[in-house]
Design an enzyme around this catalytic site. Structure first.
Site, PDB file in Angstrom:
ATOM      1  N   TRP A  80       0.820  -1.212   0.000  1.00 17.07           N
ATOM      2  CA  TRP A  80       0.000   0.000   0.000  1.00 17.07           C
ATOM      3  C   TRP A  80       0.854   1.262   0.000  1.00 17.07           C
ATOM      4  O   TRP A  80       0.346   2.366  -0.171  1.00 17.07           O
ATOM      5  CB  TRP A  80      -0.951   0.002   1.208  1.00 17.07           C
ATOM      6  CG  TRP A  80      -0.284   0.147   2.547  1.00 17.07           C
ATOM      7  CD1 TRP A  80       0.502  -0.765   3.180  1.00 17.07           C
ATOM      8  CD2 TRP A  80      -0.361   1.262   3.436  1.00 17.07           C
ATOM      9  NE1 TRP A  80       0.919  -0.292   4.405  1.00 17.07           N
ATOM     10  CE2 TRP A  80       0.403   0.952   4.596  1.00 17.07           C
ATOM     11  CE3 TRP A  80      -1.009   2.493   3.374  1.00 17.07           C
ATOM     12  CZ2 TRP A  80       0.542   1.829   5.664  1.00 17.07           C
ATOM     13  CZ3 TRP A  80      -0.864   3.368   4.448  1.00 17.07           C
ATOM     14  CH2 TRP A  80      -0.093   3.037   5.574  1.00 17.07           C
ATOM     15  N   ASP A  81       2.157   1.095   0.171  1.00 15.64           N
ATOM     16  CA  ASP A  81       3.073   2.234   0.174  1.00 15.64           C
ATOM     17  C   ASP A  81       2.936   3.077  -1.087  1.00 15.64           C
ATOM     18  O   ASP A  81       3.075   4.307  -1.053  1.00 15.64           O
ATOM     19  CB  ASP A  81       4.525   1.743   0.250  1.00 15.64           C
ATOM     20  CG  ASP A  81       4.787   0.770   1.381  1.00 15.64           C
ATOM     21  OD1 ASP A  81       3.824   0.197   1.921  1.00 15.64           O
ATOM     22  OD2 ASP A  81       5.963   0.557   1.707  1.00 15.64           O
ATOM     23  N   GLU A 133       1.877  -1.952  13.159  1.00 16.83           N
ATOM     24  CA  GLU A 133       1.981  -3.412  13.159  1.00 16.83           C
ATOM     25  C   GLU A 133       2.498  -3.968  14.483  1.00 16.83           C
ATOM     26  O   GLU A 133       2.678  -5.184  14.605  1.00 16.83           O
ATOM     27  CB  GLU A 133       2.863  -3.861  11.994  1.00 16.83           C
ATOM     28  CG  GLU A 133       2.222  -3.595  10.648  1.00 16.83           C
ATOM     29  CD  GLU A 133       3.151  -3.844   9.474  1.00 16.83           C
ATOM     30  OE1 GLU A 133       2.658  -3.937   8.340  1.00 16.83           O
ATOM     31  OE2 GLU A 133       4.379  -3.931   9.700  1.00 16.83           O
ATOM     32  N   LYS A 140       4.717   1.481  16.072  1.00 12.10           N
ATOM     33  CA  LYS A 140       5.743   1.314  15.034  1.00 12.10           C
ATOM     34  C   LYS A 140       5.762   2.509  14.084  1.00 12.10           C
ATOM     35  O   LYS A 140       6.826   2.967  13.665  1.00 12.10           O
ATOM     36  CB  LYS A 140       5.480   0.025  14.262  1.00 12.10           C
ATOM     37  CG  LYS A 140       6.508  -0.287  13.184  1.00 12.10           C
ATOM     38  CD  LYS A 140       6.151  -1.574  12.458  1.00 12.10           C
ATOM     39  CE  LYS A 140       7.182  -1.892  11.384  1.00 12.10           C
ATOM     40  NZ  LYS A 140       6.801  -3.091  10.594  1.00 12.10           N
ATOM     41  N   GLN A 141       4.596   2.973  13.701  1.00 15.89           N
ATOM     42  CA  GLN A 141       4.500   4.066  12.732  1.00 15.89           C
ATOM     43  C   GLN A 141       3.174   4.782  12.926  1.00 15.89           C
ATOM     44  O   GLN A 141       2.321   4.332  13.668  1.00 15.89           O
ATOM     45  CB  GLN A 141       4.580   3.533  11.306  1.00 15.89           C
ATOM     46  CG  GLN A 141       3.391   2.675  10.894  1.00 15.89           C
ATOM     47  CD  GLN A 141       3.576   2.013   9.554  1.00 15.89           C
ATOM     48  OE1 GLN A 141       4.257   0.996   9.459  1.00 15.89           O
ATOM     49  NE2 GLN A 141       2.986   2.566   8.520  1.00 15.89           N
TER      50      GLN A 141
END
Length: 767
Positions: A356-357, A487, A599-600
């Protein structure tokens, strides 16, 4: 974190031989041209630690997964863009002793990636065990001007005495993938020929059956004079030529390798021979210096539209150019069948396939630097995979044309092999829908909705409508068992970002139906009938939008990442022992999942996408709550935080996050650059400057800017293509300049005011 790359505005420079960092450097100095890529492996033999990698776009292998394949609906393979024929191979004997930098004394070493001209250059001096000292210079290119070809120049000079050199130039199909799940070889040898000046090697992938033909021509020269006495290299899956030459002190022996690589992904198998010979003949006629000039000219056209200039901060300047350079080495936009892998052509990790990046991070970069056709190709890639997305959803029990786009794919079929990612990280559907919205918002290409976009949106909307369920307890619609962008949380209920994007997708699909009905009524009725849409289905979507549940903490006035997030012990990242980082390399997975660490960007990812829906105070509160808990162990994280920090008026943090995302690989922040570069997050570096520092948005159909400049920069500038207008934006300490380089006027918004810029006009505003 490493800090061994010399700071330079246009070059990546390694100034000494560091065997411990060799695999990192192999990633950093990778070259490519959109069709092929090559890690910076040494041409000559090397027995030290190395990850050999030569990759071809679209050529892949379905490597059987190690886990989960027995579960219903689970992918049986992980698709990998695989290591291909080693075309750079050079074998060197000096007075009978093999040249191997792991075994000789290296007195001088320099490796340079010339980003301005698209060339990899290496120079070293070495002393052999037999006492002979030599100097080697090599230059390598994957041609941007003819993308299925490459060349290299390799030169050896005798420094302290006369020497005898045996020099071989070869192609080798006996290659492996380090990440092969069952140590399987992915290629079958088909055959080779050794005619005249040309040799060729043909290999075929197992299972997928891709045929790849590599043609080679080698020119050997001693002191500028051609060497015609050559021997053929003739072995199974290995061909080439070799010469033996006595070289006097201070004299030079040189080799030029010309290579053409064609695959059945792009051409019919019957055409591979004629194409190989034709293109190799064209290359062989040219001096290497001519090819270098052609490469320089091709790259200058890229830089003319894509360059970002920074004055006053060479570290930041080097970093942004490195990121732009690697993006264009990976994807040039010429083929809608191709996409952008998280590692591009720089390593094996993630298989070189699509995540999906692309939609979340890469689309804005290509849209603004390359124009709408390239951006549209990225969207059409997903349109062509719509039927596969529907099949993917059907395998999981969804019906009626519901579409679940894969987390990982090369052909539209899901091939990821981790349950919590494959079946729970369904927010990727939202990113694909948002990319359609973002493209139309930017280009005003409403026609794309009718021709392609609406069908994709309807498939995604149907998935969301079936994925939620009604909670009788809460009297709202909920979404259970998902993984959000963070994640480090698996199998959670009501991830705020996923619920929000699902509701937004339903809303945007309903809006798009009205747009197509108004602009293309015949197409609207065709789609309505083809997909068997019913008014009752649309009413159901409206009900979901109205009654969707969003976790919220009324005390802090922040959106909760998911149900139960406040049950965690909320210890800021600053209180972690640095020796514990990165968590994914130091902690057990159980410990990570129970922690509060992110994580992000997760909630903040939603606020970035949909910022127009939230006031500034809401964004500030959520940033203040979540950023201290974020470890940024995803390459996709710092750029979103940089953009939001800039928006809420925190320039110091915005700059800190920019440097982190920009130099993520150059400084090996996450200790994983040896696996390959983080290509897709590199587009986030561009976003950090253009959307962060320059504050660029699209509002009311116009480009809007609300800029600031880091205090240690004197100026920065970048180029933007927007609706057939080419602008150059320059921000200095005190001024904002817009140069219209087109023949068409444009209105922009600067700090809230509309400004008209005539064709070829330069406008200055005080910041």
């Amino acid at each position: 974190m490493k800090d061994y790359i010399i700071k330079d505005a246009w070059q990546i420079i390694e100034d000494e031989f560091r065997p411990a960092y060799q695999e990192i450097s192999e990633s950093l100095f990778s070259i490519g041209n959109g069709r092929m890529g090559q890690r910076a492996n040494f041409e000559e033999d090397y027995s030290g630690k190395s990850l050999q990698g030569s990759y071809l776009a679209g050529v892949y292998y379905p490597d059987k997964t190690r886990v989960g394949w027995w579960k219903n609906g689970y992918p049986e393979y992980f698709a990998k863009v695989i290591n291909s024929v080693n075309w750079i191979g050079v074998h060197v004997l000096i007075d009978g002793e093999r040249l191997d930098l792991a075994k000789v004394k290296v007195d001088r070493f320099e490796r340079v990636l010339d980003m301005k001209n698209g060339q990899l250059i290496r120079i070293f001096e070495a002393e052999m065990e037999n006492g002979a000292r030599i100097e080697v210079k090599s230059i390598r290119m994957c041609h941007l001007f003819l993308s299925e070809t490459a060349s290299l120049h390799y030169q050896i000079k005798a420094l302290n005495r006369d020497i005898d050199i045996s020099l071989s130039s070869y192609l080798d199909g006996n290659v492996l993938n380090r990440d092969s799940n069952y140590d399987e070889k992915f290629w079958d040898y088909e055959g080779h020929e050794l005619g005249g000046n040309f040799q060729h090697l043909t290999m075929r992938t197992k299972k997928t059956g891709f045929l790849v033909r590599t043609d080679l021509a080698s020119k050997f020269e001693y002191q500028g004079k051609a060497i015609n006495k050559k021997k053929k290299i003739d072995a199974v899956a290995k061909v080439g030529e070799k010469i033996n030459q006595h070289v006097v002190k201070d004299a030079t022996l040189s080799l030029v390798k010309y290579v053409a690589i064609h695959s059945s992904t792009n051409h019919s198998e019957t055409d591979l021979e004629s194409l190989g010979i034709e293109r190799l003949s064209w290359l062989f006629e040219k001096d290497f210096s001519v090819l270098m000039k052609m490469q320089e000219d091709a790259w200058s056209k890229i830089w003319e539209d894509a360059d970002i200039e920074i004055e006053g901060d060479v570290s930041a300047q080097q970093a942004i150019r490195f990121n732009i350079f690697q993006l264009y080495q990976t994807y040039t936009g010429e083929d809608a069948r191709l996409n952008i892998g998280p590692k591009g052509f720089t390593g094996e990790k993630y298989g070189g396939v699509t995540y999906w990046d692309t939609e979340a991070y890469c689309l804005p970069f290509y849209m603004a630097t390359k124009g709408e056709d390239v951006a549209k190709n990225l969207l059409i890639y997903r349109y062509h995979h719509l039927e596969k997305a529907i099949e993917n959803a059907e395998k999981l029990g969804f019906k009626n044309g519901a579409a679940l786009y894969p987390m990982v794919t090369i052909n539209g079929e899901e091939c990821h092999n981790e349950w919590e990612i494959t079946f729970e990280e369904i927010h990727r559907n939202g990113a694909i829908a948002f990319a359609i919205f973002n493209y139309i918002r930017y280009t005003d290409d409403v026609g794309y909705l009718a021709s392609h976009g609406l069908e994709v949106l309807i498939g995604i909307a149907r998935f969301w409508a079936q994925r939620i369920n009604w909670s009788e307890d809460k009297k709202v619609f909920v979404m259970l068992g998902v993984t959000g962008p963070n994640e480090y949380e698996n199998n959670v209920n009501n991830n705020w970002y996923t619920n929000t994007m699902a509701s937004w997708c339903l809303e945007y699909t309903l809006e798009s139906l009205h747009i197509v009905q108004d602009h293309a009524p015949e197409k609207f009725h065709e789609i309505f009938k083809k997909l068997k849409l019913k008014d009752a289905e649309l009413e159901e979507w409206k009900s979901i939008i109205e009654k969707m549940y969003y976790p919220y903490d009324a005390k802090r006035k922040v959106f909760l990442q998911q149900d139960g997030f406040l049950d965690k012990e909320l210890i800021p990242v600053t209180e972690l022992d640095p020796k514990e980082r990165p968590l994914n390399q130091k902690w057990s997975w159980d410990r990570i999942l129970r922690s509060c660490y992110i994580k992000q960007a997760d909630v903040l990812q939603g606020l970035y996408f949909l910022e127009d829906r939230y006031d500034l105070e809401t964004i500030k509160r959520n940033y203040a709550f979540y950023e201290p808990l974020t470890v940024h162990e995803s390459s996709l994280s710092p750029c979103v935080h940089a953009i939001i920090a800039a928006k809420i008026g925190n320039p110091e943090k915005a700059y800190e996050f920019y440097l982190r995302t920009a130099r993520l690989d150059l400084d090996d922040y996450n200790n994983d650059t040896e696996d390959g570069l983080h290509i897709t997050s590199m587009a986030g570096t561009w976003m950090s400057i253009v959307e962060g520092f320059a504050g660029m948005r699209v509002k009311k159909g116009m480009l809007s800017f609300q800029p600031f400049i880091p205090k240690n920069w004197k100026r920065f500038s970048f180029h933007i293509q927007f609706r057939e207008v080419h602008l150059k934006i320059t921000v200095t300490q005190g001024n904002f300049e817009v140069q219209n380089k087109s023949g068409k006027e444009i209105n922009i918004i600067f700090n809230g005011d509309v400004i008209n810029i005539a064709p070829q006009q330069l406008t200055k505003q005080r910041t």
